[in-house]
Design a protein around this motif. Structure first.
Motif: not given
Length: 425
Positions: A371-381
């Protein structure tokens, strides 16, 4: 030679196979761009054949996983309005099959095995990067950083963050002993070195935040569930106020300066602006799953040139919500966000309500990192990515835990019958 079913699909009894499958899957997620389609086929071969062993046990009832499949199905449906239908079709099928593999893994892998496989997998990935890794020059800020065997230092930092998380779970939560404790210590040492060498501000900050969260949640287990919820709410409000005060008081610029970053986050704010403008053209359904970064398309070519991406691939908007809205619109963004938020809130509720729940603590921490990384990465997309694999693994565990609670029998106490002639009190 006959192999017992339990050694393959029974959680807890299949540790050898399951931990190996998790570790090899992590390695494939990290380096499939290097080893190509053979590695992807090996990933499928680790999980899909388990359906043949016992399809009912391995698959379960997919009707109750509708909210988990929602985004993947919508991504496949976006082929009907995609500006690159061929790309969307292939990517959508890949993402959907990737979700299926993650849910199969969820059904046959317990939490302790996930931690052990995660330790082995992240150690393998980081050691491979140390042996075959290189330094890259960032043309935007003129600095060299260690990217390992990846194309981006942020991906190296992400695996280092996961190594720290799994090592923490093994040392302080799962009570590992012997060889696994040694593996955890080695993982921490290698991960910290990779974090330092990569100079990834995103990974360092998220690792520190998640490690602090783990310690805080572990300390909360000393309290009763009712007191635990109250204290967590107070701490959450206090943390939010501290973050707001830091943001408006100059703390944001101070943190960026400590990592040598400028106010634009090395051009990410410009990327976000471009993504928002692109999303505005098709705000509800987007332009098609993975249909923006396609060679030959004018906007993609312009941004590749602006950021000196000579390979014209492997680039994104550095924000999950913006990228999801561009490709699948607000509908797709909400469906993907739902999976993440439900997994995060659901495991948090389990954690705060139970006296001790190792699974909830590990999976909530994983969901918090994502969740924290969603603002700067696209790890779950994207398919074949460790972030999306762990997200759907955590979501599936939550769905199964809810069903297990509903199926628990309710025991009623029956008072003995009053014998005839007894005096009524």
């Amino acid at each position: 030679m006959r192999i017992a079913k339990a050694s393959l699909i029974e959680p807890g009894a299949n540790t050898a196979y399951a931990a190996t499958a998790v570790a090899l899957s992590f390695f494939v997620f990290a380096y499939s761009f290097r080893f190509g389609q053979v590695s992807i086929l090996a990933y499928y071969a680790l999980w899909l054949p388990l359906v043949v062993v016992d399809y009912r046990r391995v698959l379960g009832n997919y009707a109750r996983y509708g909210w988990i499949f929602a985004f993947a199905i919508f991504a496949c449906l976006s082929v009907f309005w995609s500006q690159a239908p061929g790309v969307t079709t292939r990517a959508g099928v890949q993402y959907l099959s990737h979700v299926v593999c993650a849910l199969i893994a969820m059904r046959v892998v317990d939490t302790r095995t996930l931690v052990r496989g995660g330790l082995a997998g992240t150690a393998l990935v980081l050691c491979y990067s140390l042996v075959f890794g290189v330094y890259h020059l960032d043309p935007l800020d003129g600095t060299y950083s260690f990217v390992g065997a990846f194309a981006s230092k942020n991906q190296l930092g992400f695996y280092a963050s996961l190594a720290v998380l799994f090592a923490f779970a093994a040392l302080f939560l799962g009570g590992e002993r012997g060889a696994w404790k040694l593996v955890a210590l080695v993982c921490v040492a290698v991960a910290l070195y990779c974090l330092k060498a990569s100079q990834s501000a995103t990974s360092v900050l998220t690792t520190a935040a998640v490690a602090g969260l783990c310690l805080g949640l572990k300390a909360l287990e000393w309290l009763a569930p009712a007191h635990r919820k109250i204290l967590f709410l107070v701490l959450a409000v206090f943390a939010a106020l501290v973050l707001l005060a830091g943001a408006y008081g100059g703390g944001y610029a101070l943190v960026l300066g400590a990592f040598g970053k400028d106010a634009t986050l090395t051009g990410r704010t410009y990327l976000w602006q471009q993504g928002i403008e692109t999303a505005a053209a098709a705000p509800f359904v987007g332009i098609g799953y993975q249909a923006f970064w396609v060679q030959g398309f004018a906007e993609a070519e312009r941004l590749w040139a602006a950021f000196f991406i000579g390979t014209r691939s492997g680039f994104h908007f550095h924000n999950t919500f913006i990228a999801a809205t561009v490709e699948t619109g607000l509908i797709g963004c909400l469906l993907l966000s739902m999976v993440l938020l439900v997994a995060l809130a659901g495991h948090l509720h389990r954690l705060l309500s139970a006296a001790h729940d190792l699974e909830a603590l590990v999976l909530f921490t994983v969901a918090a990192l994502l969740a924290v990384r969603t603002f700067v990465e696209i790890d779950i997309l994207n398919p074949y990515h460790i972030g999306s694999f762990l997200l759907y693994f955590a979501a599936g565990k939550l769905a199964d835990a809810r069903r297990a609670r509903r199926r628990q029998p309710v025991y009623r106490v029956r008072l003995p019958l009053r014998p005839e002639g007894a005096i009524r009190p």
